[in-house]
Design a protein around this motif. Structure first.
Motif, PDB file in Angstrom:
ATOM      1  N   TYR A  79      -4.623  -2.210  -1.734  1.00  0.00           N
ATOM      2  CA  TYR A  79      -3.541  -2.953  -2.387  1.00  0.00           C
ATOM      3  C   TYR A  79      -3.901  -4.430  -2.547  1.00  0.00           C
ATOM      4  O   TYR A  79      -4.357  -5.087  -1.615  1.00  0.00           O
ATOM      5  CB  TYR A  79      -2.256  -2.837  -1.578  1.00  0.00           C
ATOM      6  CG  TYR A  79      -1.165  -3.758  -2.064  1.00  0.00           C
ATOM      7  CD1 TYR A  79      -0.540  -3.539  -3.299  1.00  0.00           C
ATOM      8  CD2 TYR A  79      -0.764  -4.864  -1.314  1.00  0.00           C
ATOM      9  CE1 TYR A  79       0.453  -4.395  -3.759  1.00  0.00           C
ATOM     10  CE2 TYR A  79       0.237  -5.723  -1.764  1.00  0.00           C
ATOM     11  CZ  TYR A  79       0.836  -5.485  -2.991  1.00  0.00           C
ATOM     12  OH  TYR A  79       1.821  -6.335  -3.447  1.00  0.00           O
ATOM     13  N   LEU A  84       0.839  -1.196   0.000  1.00  0.00           N
ATOM     14  CA  LEU A  84       0.000   0.000   0.000  1.00  0.00           C
ATOM     15  C   LEU A  84       0.876   1.248   0.000  1.00  0.00           C
ATOM     16  O   LEU A  84       1.784   1.390   0.822  1.00  0.00           O
ATOM     17  CB  LEU A  84      -0.897   0.000   1.239  1.00  0.00           C
ATOM     18  CG  LEU A  84      -1.852   1.192   1.406  1.00  0.00           C
ATOM     19  CD1 LEU A  84      -2.829   1.271   0.255  1.00  0.00           C
ATOM     20  CD2 LEU A  84      -2.586   1.088   2.736  1.00  0.00           C
ATOM     21  N   HIS A 138      -4.691  -1.918  -8.613  1.00  0.00           N
ATOM     22  CA  HIS A 138      -4.600  -2.203  -7.176  1.00  0.00           C
ATOM     23  C   HIS A 138      -3.216  -2.727  -6.823  1.00  0.00           C
ATOM     24  O   HIS A 138      -2.745  -2.549  -5.693  1.00  0.00           O
ATOM     25  CB  HIS A 138      -5.673  -3.230  -6.782  1.00  0.00           C
ATOM     26  CG  HIS A 138      -7.050  -2.644  -6.653  1.00  0.00           C
ATOM     27  ND1 HIS A 138      -7.431  -1.868  -5.583  1.00  0.00           N
ATOM     28  CD2 HIS A 138      -8.129  -2.720  -7.465  1.00  0.00           C
ATOM     29  CE1 HIS A 138      -8.689  -1.496  -5.723  1.00  0.00           C
ATOM     30  NE2 HIS A 138      -9.139  -1.995  -6.874  1.00  0.00           N
ATOM     31  N   GLY A 145      -0.784  -0.192  -5.436  1.00  0.00           N
ATOM     32  CA  GLY A 145      -0.990   0.317  -4.081  1.00  0.00           C
ATOM     33  C   GLY A 145      -1.593   1.698  -4.031  1.00  0.00           C
ATOM     34  O   GLY A 145      -1.619   2.339  -2.973  1.00  0.00           O
TER      35      GLY A 145
END
Length: 336
Positions: A228, A200, A253, A256
């Protein structure tokens, strides 16, 4: 000898002594002036001049090793003088032609991703006297922000550091990551490597927390359905035939920086568009660096169905320009 001759001789000797004292004083004064001039020249050396250091002090961002003198070295304050990183400590690194990192000036925007060709320490400043406990490991993907004097500027967990460019290399063509205007762009022509796992994004996460707090002051509240997702997670979701999955390697995704929002019973639903939270986000999210990634009015440009719950962090400057000019990310990056 007459009294007159004696007096004349005394005057001559006194004059000679006086001249000798004057010469002695001038020599001493001249030496002092020379020393002062040298001291003034040294103290006024320009910051951009390279200062030669003691060999033991001039390791120039050395690689991590079992050398206890290097491993136990304490951080030293930034001297302000320019230092040039060398290849010392990286002689065993074999980088293919065309994959070497060159000096290309520092930037505050992400330029690309590179790989660590060897483990090494990170430095707070572009010199060898500001070593931190942070380090990069061989094989890591590194967020790259340019190089000067052979020191490369990188970013880890929302903090900038400097490392020796002789320990970095460009990515292989089959592992490349497309970066435009500091933004990672992902599509079928630009998939993400299966081992790219940045986690992330810390900057995005902090911006999200600030935005959520401001929304709560307005009596609004959003939840995160997904942020994430690793390549492996996306692959599992696809194999499980999850309707919300994206082909592994093609999901933002994985960068992140992508977030799926919802409120109550509208997770991954177009009903989210009818909420006060969506209305606020559509008008204010850009102030925090977020954009609605797939707007209903931009399906032709994005070639993606509308997803009112899907927001992407691109940084405040980028988000503001996209919002002010009513652009999709593809239009902003001149993809289509």
């Amino acid at each position: 000898m007459s009294n007159q001759s004696i007096r004349k001789l005394k005057r001559k000797k006194a004059k000679e002594k006086k001249q000798q004292r004057r010469k002695t004083i001038l020599k001493a004064t001249g030496g002092f002036v020379l020393i002062a001039a040298l001291a003034f020249s040294f103290n006024n050396k320009k910051d951009d001049e390279f200062v030669i250091k003691n060999p033991s002090e001039n390791r120039a961002a050395a690689a991590t090793s079992s050398d206890t003198s290097t491993a136990n070295e304490e951080n030293r304050s930034y001297s302000g003088s320019t230092q040039i990183a060398t290849s010392i400590g990286f002689e065993d690194v074999n980088i293919e032609d065309g994959k070497q990192i060159e000096n290309d000036e520092y930037s505050n925007d992400l330029k690309s991703y590179v790989k660590a060709a060897k483990s090494q320490y990170c430095y707070q400043f572009p010199n060898d006297f500001s070593k931190t406990k942070t380090h990069i490991n061989k094989g890591d993907y590194i967020a790259y922000y340019g190089s000067e004097n052979s020191f490369s500027k990188i970013k880890i967990d929302n903090n900038f550091y400097y490392v020796n460019r002789y320990g970095l290399e460009k990515l292989d063509s089959d592992k490349s990551i497309k970066v435009l205007k500091g933004i990672i762009y992902v599509d079928q022509n630009n998939p993400l490597p299966n081992d790219f796992a940045p986690g992330l994004d810390k900057t995005a996460s902090r911006a999200l927390e600030t935005m959520k707090q401001d929304m709560e002051r307005k009596g609004l509240s959003i939840k995160v359905a997904s942020d994430y997702r690793s390549y492996a997670t996306e692959d599992k979701m696809n194999k499980a035939e999850d309707a919300n999955a994206t082909p592994a390697g093609l999901s933002e995704h994985q960068t992140g920086t992508a977030f799926d929002f919802y409120t109550n019973n509208n997770q991954y639903s177009n009903k989210f568009k009818d909420t006060k939270e969506y209305k606020w986000l559509s008008e204010n999210a850009y102030k925090y660096g977020f954009i609605e990634r797939y707007p209903e009015t931009k399906t032709k440009q994005t070639q993606h169905s509308a997803c009112p719950w899907y927001f992407r962090f691109v940084g405040v400057e980028n988000a503001k320009e996209i919002y002010d000019n009513d652009l999709s990310l593809e239009e902003y990056l001149n993809i289509r």
